[in-house]
Write a protein that holds these residues in place. Structure first.
Motif, PDB file in Angstrom:
ATOM      1  N   VAL A   1       0.846  -1.204   0.000  1.00 20.62           N
ATOM      2  CA  VAL A   1       0.000   0.000   0.000  1.00 20.62           C
ATOM      3  C   VAL A   1       0.876   1.246   0.000  1.00 20.62           C
ATOM      4  O   VAL A   1       0.630   2.198  -0.762  1.00 20.62           O
ATOM      5  CB  VAL A   1      -0.968  -0.009   1.206  1.00 20.62           C
ATOM      6  CG1 VAL A   1      -1.632   1.347   1.397  1.00 20.62           C
ATOM      7  CG2 VAL A   1      -2.024  -1.093   1.019  1.00 20.62           C
ATOM      8  N   ASP A   2       1.903   1.276   0.836  1.00 21.77           N
ATOM      9  CA  ASP A   2       2.805   2.441   0.890  1.00 21.77           C
ATOM     10  C   ASP A   2       3.497   2.674  -0.451  1.00 21.77           C
ATOM     11  O   ASP A   2       3.563   3.805  -0.940  1.00 21.77           O
ATOM     12  CB  ASP A   2       3.863   2.262   1.980  1.00 21.77           C
ATOM     13  CG  ASP A   2       3.307   2.430   3.384  1.00 21.77           C
ATOM     14  OD1 ASP A   2       2.163   2.905   3.532  1.00 21.77           O
ATOM     15  OD2 ASP A   2       4.026   2.065   4.336  1.00 21.77           O
ATOM     16  N   ALA A   3       4.030   1.610  -1.048  1.00 23.58           N
ATOM     17  CA  ALA A   3       4.784   1.758  -2.299  1.00 23.58           C
ATOM     18  C   ALA A   3       3.880   2.172  -3.454  1.00 23.58           C
ATOM     19  O   ALA A   3       4.200   3.102  -4.209  1.00 23.58           O
ATOM     20  CB  ALA A   3       5.517   0.456  -2.630  1.00 23.58           C
ATOM     21  N   VAL A   4       2.747   1.508  -3.607  1.00 21.75           N
ATOM     22  CA  VAL A   4       1.842   1.831  -4.716  1.00 21.75           C
ATOM     23  C   VAL A   4       1.228   3.222  -4.504  1.00 21.75           C
ATOM     24  O   VAL A   4       1.076   3.997  -5.455  1.00 21.75           O
ATOM     25  CB  VAL A   4       0.766   0.736  -4.878  1.00 21.75           C
ATOM     26  CG1 VAL A   4      -0.274   1.128  -5.916  1.00 21.75           C
ATOM     27  CG2 VAL A   4       1.419  -0.594  -5.254  1.00 21.75           C
ATOM     28  N   GLY A   5       0.918   3.559  -3.257  1.00 24.73           N
ATOM     29  CA  GLY A   5       0.407   4.900  -2.956  1.00 24.73           C
ATOM     30  C   GLY A   5       1.433   5.979  -3.265  1.00 24.73           C
ATOM     31  O   GLY A   5       1.105   7.032  -3.815  1.00 24.73           O
TER      32      GLY A   5
END
Length: 169
Positions: free
Chosen positions: A98-102
């Motif tokens: 979630v952090d990386a794609v966000g």
């Protein structure tokens, strides 16, 4: 959209500009892995099939719009490994993905925001392990892309006849 039309917004944002932003951000995120180029797919190529990770960010202000990206799950994990310096093929927490794609959609969105009239603000990214749905969207740019064996799609759009973009899963 107060004061502008969809046609004038299309003139303000070219597909070539969006491709340049995506390629630059991609190279930054993936470092040495970025030497494998993003390959444009034929127009009309559908977004990656499930399972996938979707992310969206809205722009509000003088320009109203949304930037959405859809990544095959394997590609989302690869981006996570590259961004967070994780062992390739290792386990990834949902929070890491979630952090990386966000962050990927946030950086792409911020660069696209710099190409359109301002002032404007970015929302916080929305990330889902499901398709993100947008009501009444006029697509300005749709980029179906391949990176190696993986597919991704990027869409830049504006609300059809309204002042805001409604986003949900």
């Amino acid at each position: 959209m107060t004061g502008t039309t969809v046609d004038s917004q299309i003139d303000e944002l070219s597909e070539l500009d969006v491709v340049s932003v995506v390629e630059e951000v991609w190279a930054t995120f993936l470092g040495a892995d970025a030497f494998m180029p993003l390959i444009p797919l034929a127009p009309g190529t559908p977004a990656p099939a499930d399972p996938c990770w979707d992310a969206a960010i809205t722009v509000a202000g003088a320009w109203q719009g949304i930037i959405m990206i859809s990544l095959e799950a394997g590609l989302a994990h690869h981006v996570t490994e590259a961004m967070l310096g994780l062992e390739p093929g290792g386990e990834h927490s949902t929070e890491d993905v979630v952090d990386a794609v966000g962050e990927l959609v946030n950086v792409i969105g911020g660069n696209i925001k710099g190409l359109v009239p301002g002032p404007s603000k970015l929302s916080l990214p929305m990330v889902a392990r499901a398709p993100i749905r947008v009501s009444s969207l006029v697509e300005l740019v749709r980029l179906p892309l391949a990176w190696g064996e993986h597919q991704l799609a990027l869409v830049v759009g504006v609300p059809a006849g309204g002042d805001s973009v409604e986003v949900g899963t």
